[in-house]
Design a protein around this motif. Structure first.
Motif, short mmCIF file in Angstrom:
data_model
loop_
_atom_site.label_atom_id
_atom_site.label_comp_id
_atom_site.label_asym_id
_atom_site.label_seq_id
_atom_site.Cartn_x
_atom_site.Cartn_y
_atom_site.Cartn_z
N LEU A 1 0.84 -1.20 0.00
CA LEU A 1 0.00 0.00 0.00
C LEU A 1 0.87 1.25 0.00
N GLN A 2 0.39 2.28 -0.67
CA GLN A 2 1.09 3.56 -0.70
C GLN A 2 0.11 4.68 -0.38
N LEU A 3 0.62 5.74 0.21
CA LEU A 3 -0.21 6.90 0.52
C LEU A 3 -0.23 7.82 -0.70
N PRO A 4 -1.41 8.18 -1.20
CA PRO A 4 -1.48 9.07 -2.37
C PRO A 4 -0.78 10.40 -2.13
N ASP A 5 -0.27 10.99 -3.21
CA ASP A 5 0.48 12.24 -3.10
C ASP A 5 -0.35 13.39 -2.55
N ASN A 6 -1.67 13.34 -2.75
CA ASN A 6 -2.52 14.46 -2.33
C ASN A 6 -2.94 14.38 -0.86
N ILE A 7 -2.42 13.37 -0.15
CA ILE A 7 -2.73 13.23 1.28
C ILE A 7 -1.46 13.49 2.08
N GLY A 8 -1.53 14.42 3.00
CA GLY A 8 -0.33 14.83 3.73
C GLY A 8 -0.11 14.11 5.04
#
Length: 373
Positions: A213-220
């Protein structure tokens, strides 16, 4: 313990106890070993065979794995290092396992740091409880450490050492008969697929899917710096603050050893694992699916000491008319990282001395007739 009879010559005694080590030393011929499997167990055995063997011994080791270094189930594992089991309060002989594991990890890291061109390996290992290992880095580094010790010992002017990776499968043990002094089987669940051992090992197979899983770029709101990996009903192996591995499912009695995961299998794994993971890390619901891999575990039977790996010479299972010694190191289950250092050392010492009594009886008792299927 074997008591030596002083009236028997060393050569006669060696023949009596079928010790290839002593026979090889006396005849000066190369000693040949085959190690089947290049995962946690196989690489540890190869390292310890090289390290524990006498410096003046001519030794050749063939390491067989059709997938290459760490290409099997070991390479799919999350790499969590933990001395505790959910079902057993304290893992059997956990302190000894921990010590030898950390020693082998250190040896692998030293090999990497000494190689300027070894830049393809990246990652870190946190030695605190619950740390996450970049498993492929460890496998490649440990194989490099094996190659380095071959160079060092061969350059010393003593016996010649050799280690060759044979990137091919061994489908039947009889293919190797007569070629080697000993064959060490470190194939995990695939050991039960060998026709000579099929149905004779008390192993339970379970396919496990691991999600990336990866955290989307638009979530800080990323995973906190220095946040720990987590071992619970589901485990989280953290790979930086925006990437993690989530595991694992348990499909009992599966025979599917493919690392490939279908869309449906990945979707089912997400539905099963995300609710468990969100109970311990709610923020995971914001992470996106980035891929999945699977592996086939080889789970040993449950004993009063917990689920213990299977070790020992298996000639009595295969037949006593064999020309070489066959050994098994299997059933590491999901704790291969913790077990591999100590059990690889024990196996290597037993193989070199042809003395199974070196191995604790708890690890060889599975061979008793009443404990086999």
């Amino acid at each position: 313990m074997v008591l030596f009879d002083s009236s028997i010559s060393p050569l006669t005694h060696a023949a009596k106890f079928s010790s290839p080590l002593l026979l090889s030393s006396l005849s000066h011929r190369p000693l040949r070993y085959a190690v089947l499997g290049a995962g946690f167990a196989g690489l540890s055995v190869a390292w310890h065979l090289l390290k524990e063997s006498p410096k003046d011994l001519n030794l050749h080791i063939d390491l067989y794995d059709e997938m290459g270094i760490g290409g099997g189930a070991s390479g799919v594992s999350g790499g969590l290092l933990h001395p505790y089991s959910p079902k057993v309060k304290l893992l059997w002989s956990g302190a000894e396992c921990w010590k030898e594991c950390m020693k082998l990890l250190s040896i692998a890291e030293q090999a990497v740091s000494s190689e300027e061109d070894f830049v393809s390996l990246s990652g870190e290992f946190d030695q605190d409880f619950g740390g996450i290992l970049d498993r492929r880095r460890h496998f490649s580094a440990l194989f490099l450490a094996c190659q380095n010790i071959v160079k060092e010992l061969s350059a010393s002017g003593f016996g010649k050492k050799n280690l060759c990776l044979q990137k091919k499968s061994v489908n039947e043990l009889r293919e190797l008969e007569g070629e080697y002094d000993a064959v060490i089987i470190c194939l995990g669940a695939k050991a039960d697929l060998l026709p000579e051992l099929a149905g004779k090992l008390p192993l339970r197979t379970s396919r496990g899917v691991i999600l990336h899983l990866q955290l989307p770029d638009n979530i800080g709101e990323d995973y906190p710096d220095h946040g720990p990996s987590i071992l619970s009903d589901a485990w989280l192996a953290i790979k930086g603050n925006r990437s993690l591995y989530l595991g694992s499912t348990w499909e009992w009695k599966s025979r599917n050893s493919s690392s490939n995961v279908s869309t449906d299998e990945a979707s089912d794994a997400l539905q099963e694992l995300l609710p468990k993971a969100s109970a311990i890390y709610p923020g995971i619901t914001s992470w996106s699916f980035a891929g999945a891999r699977a592996g086939l575990r080889a789970m040993p039977p449950l004993t009063p000491h917990g689920s213990l790996p299977l070790l020992g010479c298996v000639n009595n299972i295969l037949g006593n008319d064999l020309k070489c010694k066959y050994w098994l190191l299997g059933g590491l289950g999901s704790r291969g990282l913790l077990y591999h250092g100590w059990l690889g050392k024990l196996t290597a010492e037993a193989v070199l001395s042809c003395n199974e009594q070196i191995i604790p009886s708890e690890l060889t008792s599975w061979k008793n007739k009443d404990s086999r299927p």
